[in-house]
Design an enzyme around this catalytic site. Sequence first.
Site: not given
Ligand code: 2PG
Ligand code: MG
Length: 425
Positions: A42, A162, A170-171, A249, A292, A319, A344, A372-374, A395
Amino acid sequence: MTWIKSIKAIQVLDSRGLPTISCNVVLGSGVEASAMVPSGASTGAKEALELRDGGSPYLGKGVEKAVDNINNIISPLIVKLDPRDQKLIDQKLIDLDGTHDKSKLGANAILAVSLAVSHAAAIDKKIPLHKHFADIYKDITGSTLEPNLPMPMLNILNGGEHADNNIDIQEFMIIPKGAINFKEAMRWSSEIYWNLKSILKKEKLSTAVGDEGGFAPNLQNNEEAIKLILRAIEESNLIPGKDVFIALDCAASEFYKNKQYSLSGEGRSLGSEDFTDYLEKLVDTYPIISIEDGMDENDYEGWKILTKKIGHKCQLVGDDLFVTNKKIFKNGIDENLANSILIKFNQIGSITETIETIHLANKHNYKSIISHRSGETEDTTISDLAVGLGAGQIKTGAPCRSDRVAKYNRLLWIEEENEDLNLSK
Ligand code: 2PG
Ligand code: MG
């Protein structure tokens, strides 16, 4: 003098089974270190460019061009330089690329070198990577920080991009704020994770997991996900809102269409203002302390309303909104958008620029959350970054799957070896 003798990259696979870069750096002293870069699903539209090959191998997702860029273009420029001078090396990489989004060499190529160099320098200095990051921060900004162990935010229920379920957010993360140390934070989180699994089984819901190791069942709506997590916290003999809190998130850019927040899992669409009401109600009803990407990355008016409405009672994290880019972030600060930033390093593409963005956050009282990233690997650089810069929060997914727990396990070792470091509250 310490100098870089050689740099070599190859294509490896990430946690989704897609190609990414592994880069190895050898110093004149014989010291050797490597690092791997992560990849998002994402992604924010303004992120630095992740160079992919296209064509048919790996469904177009190969990174052989980026690997070649390291081995044939970057390597000759970097060899012989001092790996401890991260700022100089990153600047050379940025200048060599010459584009605003690193689209010539690829942000993945540049970051792989930037990370591997930092690892080699730390080994050469005979200090842990987190201490080297603290030194780099001082070198770049002229100021010092108090290192600490970050409070983990663990994504135990996955939706959105995800997972293949019907959940729009998403989270769904837990924050074990009441834990006395990192070790206890991880024990609580693991217990909650396993109790959530038992509850899902009892309710005849799927216990398959999403990209970040959290469960990914089909549910009635987003609130049901929160209620299941609260039950799991209680079953673990912990108190929601005292021992353990919840963070979301939304990754709202993914479901913002035609100026509407389309909650397809719940069969309804909301305009910006109504969606801020929806989020405010969640914050007022449940022990949610962080949200987020509550709004779309271009819905600045929505962000302003949300920040005004709940910014005083909830951490609001940008983000996709800020993409770890100090220029974009500065505009957001000036506009009073959000009150925290997700960090990130592959969104911007080098250690130096990542640190500059964190410094900007510190200067303006925005909180930084290292993320992190997904799509991940066993690389644990972000754990050291969070500690060395005293970011206070990290996270990095569920307490499950090696690509996620590698980071938490690294933090458990850092805690063990550094009695002076406290868990950030
Ligand atoms: C997010 C990230 C990590 P993605 O949106 O915060 O959890 O997802 O790496 O897919 O952007
Ligand atoms: Mg995010």
